[in-house]
Design a protein around this motif. Structure first.
Motif, PDB file in Angstrom:
ATOM      1  N   CYS A 118       1.175  -1.136  -0.139  1.00 24.63           N
ATOM      2  CA  CYS A 118      -0.038  -0.064  -0.146  1.00 24.63           C
ATOM      3  C   CYS A 118       1.166   1.046   0.037  1.00 24.63           C
ATOM      4  O   CYS A 118       2.506   1.039   0.203  1.00 24.63           O
ATOM      5  CB  CYS A 118      -0.791  -0.453   0.810  1.00 24.63           C
ATOM      6  N   TYR A 119       0.458   2.394  -0.524  1.00 22.23           N
ATOM      7  CA  TYR A 119       0.715   4.061  -0.692  1.00 22.23           C
ATOM      8  C   TYR A 119       0.348   4.201   0.964  1.00 22.23           C
ATOM      9  O   TYR A 119      -0.411   4.029   1.766  1.00 22.23           O
ATOM     10  CB  TYR A 119       0.036   4.597  -1.352  1.00 22.23           C
ATOM     11  N   THR A 120       1.220   5.159   1.904  1.00 24.53           N
ATOM     12  CA  THR A 120       0.560   5.686   3.115  1.00 24.53           C
ATOM     13  C   THR A 120      -0.140   6.885   2.945  1.00 24.53           C
ATOM     14  O   THR A 120      -0.217   7.387   3.665  1.00 24.53           O
ATOM     15  CB  THR A 120       1.434   6.047   4.229  1.00 24.53           C
ATOM     16  N   THR A 151       1.529  14.405  -1.661  1.00 23.76           N
ATOM     17  CA  THR A 151       2.319  13.598  -0.719  1.00 23.76           C
ATOM     18  C   THR A 151       2.057  14.433   0.435  1.00 23.76           C
ATOM     19  O   THR A 151       2.211  14.576   1.218  1.00 23.76           O
ATOM     20  CB  THR A 151       4.526  14.497  -0.771  1.00 23.76           C
ATOM     21  N   ASN A 152       0.409  14.839   0.090  1.00 22.68           N
ATOM     22  CA  ASN A 152      -0.654  14.769   1.199  1.00 22.68           C
ATOM     23  C   ASN A 152      -0.333  13.781   2.094  1.00 22.68           C
ATOM     24  O   ASN A 152      -1.230  12.301   1.713  1.00 22.68           O
ATOM     25  CB  ASN A 152      -1.569  15.191   0.877  1.00 22.68           C
ATOM     26  N   LYS A 178      13.671  14.825   2.130  1.00 21.54           N
ATOM     27  CA  LYS A 178      13.074  14.984   3.745  1.00 21.54           C
ATOM     28  C   LYS A 178      11.127  13.881   3.462  1.00 21.54           C
ATOM     29  O   LYS A 178      10.900  13.118   4.405  1.00 21.54           O
ATOM     30  CB  LYS A 178      12.063  16.482   3.904  1.00 21.54           C
ATOM     31  N   PHE A 179      10.650  13.982   2.468  1.00 18.12           N
ATOM     32  CA  PHE A 179       9.700  13.288   2.204  1.00 18.12           C
ATOM     33  C   PHE A 179      10.064  11.578   2.465  1.00 18.12           C
ATOM     34  O   PHE A 179       9.343  11.042   3.427  1.00 18.12           O
ATOM     35  CB  PHE A 179       8.757  13.563   1.394  1.00 18.12           C
ATOM     36  N   LEU A 180      10.890  11.973   1.922  1.00 12.04           N
ATOM     37  CA  LEU A 180      11.120  10.289   2.171  1.00 12.04           C
ATOM     38  C   LEU A 180      11.466  10.288   3.646  1.00 12.04           C
ATOM     39  O   LEU A 180      10.999   8.609   4.219  1.00 12.04           O
ATOM     40  CB  LEU A 180      12.773   9.684   1.199  1.00 12.04           C
TER      41      LEU A 180
END
Ligand code: FE
Ligand code: FE
Ligand code: ZN
Length: 306
Positions: A34-36, A42-43, A93-95
């Motif tokens: 799944c994606y989170t 990227t919300n 940062k997002f990763l």
């Protein structure tokens, strides 16, 4: 042989991981990806620990092993392109935040696309990826970053074993990095999957089978080497049912989770699509190609609607 197989399921704002487990079970999966949050943006909503605990309870009562489930990072992040510093550092940062979310969810594998150099050239792209991974990965993290092999569309990096090895070689904490092989990407990138033993030996010699963490099982709409990356339903593409069965049941890949990312089936009359996984998994378990797969899917979901 007991296959570890699942589909790509959703992660809703309300039920989160619990919803993902329910959806996976409805398809007869014993793992899932799944994606989170939404894959194309990227919300992200905060992880709901209550939903995670309920998901854990449900998994305990089912065939799904917690350790086999996988998260996919959103595909819009790009750690290969260093031209725009804002996007580059945002991706990093997002990763890092996604890895934290995986840890909170108790999931220990995240699939990441190496990225596209978008004009900077392959050498520079690879350099950017390595630099980013070394900023992202910390010694204590439990989550393994699984670099997905790409088809070579556009300016994608990481499209063959050599390139993936090159990235891994540049990473300081190599035990935190693994590989996700995607059958459609490999075929579109030129690998001959009808001779899978040869391909696997090449992988083992170059990277090592112990690094193979996830396999995406997809057929391909295009010819081998097309570099197009368009997934087809199992047995309805150019890789073919027999070759995909061969890969899925390969004894050396017994413990590697296999995830379907095949296209949804549309209903020609209504503006609606149906997930194919339940019926694909059924034919995979029987090892027998189902020519009327599309019909069966439509009939099943239409009867549930009425
Ligand atoms: Fe992917
Ligand atoms: Fe994939
Ligand atoms: Zn793909």
């Amino acid at each position: 042989m007991n296959l570890i197989i699942g589909g790509h399921v959703s992660f809703s704002k309300e039920e989160q991981l619990l919803g993902s487990v329910k959806e996976a079970l409805s398809y007869g999966c014993n793992t899932f990806m799944c994606y989170t949050g939404a894959p194309q943006n990227t919300n992200r909503v905060p992880i709901n620990d209550k939903a995670t605990a309920l998901a854990r309870d449900l998994m305990k009562k089912s065939e799904i092993n917690y350790r086999d489930i996988v998260v996919h990072a959103p595909y819009i992040i790009n750690i290969a392109n260093g031209v725009n510093k804002d996007t580059y550092y945002f991706s990093i940062k997002f990763l890092q935040a996604e890895i934290k979310r995986c840890e909170q969810l108790g999931i220990n594998k995240i699939v990441v696309h190496p990225g596209s150099h978008v004009g900077q050239g392959y050498e520079k792209g690879m350099e950017n990826i390595i630099k980013a991974l070394n900023m992202i990965i910390n010694k204590e993290q439990k989550v393994m970053i699984c670099l997905e092999i790409m088809s070579g569309r556009g300016s994608e990096c990481g499209c063959n074993f050599e390139q993936l090895k090159h990235i891994i070689d540049g990473v300081t904490y190599q035990d935190k990095v693994g590989v996700c092989l995607d059958t459609c990407h490999m075929h579109d990138g030129g690998y001959d999957l009808s001779n899978f033993d040869k391909v696997l030996t090449e992988f083992d010699n170059m990277i090592g089978l112990n690094k193979l963490a996830v396999i995406h099982i997809n057929d391909s709409k295009n010819e081998r080497g097309s570099k197009k990356d368009r997934h087809a339903n199992i047995g309805f593409g150019n890789i073919g049912f027999e070759n995909l069965i061969n890969i899925m049941y390969h004894p050396k890949l017994k413990d590697v989770p296999k995830i379907l990312e095949t296209p949804y089936v549309d209903d020609s009359l209504k503006n609606i699509v149906y997930p194919p996984y339940k019926f694909e998994i059924a034919m995979i378990k029987k090892k027998k190609f189902n020519q009327s797969l599309y019909n069966d899917i439509r009939m099943y979901y239409q009867s549930k609607e009425s």
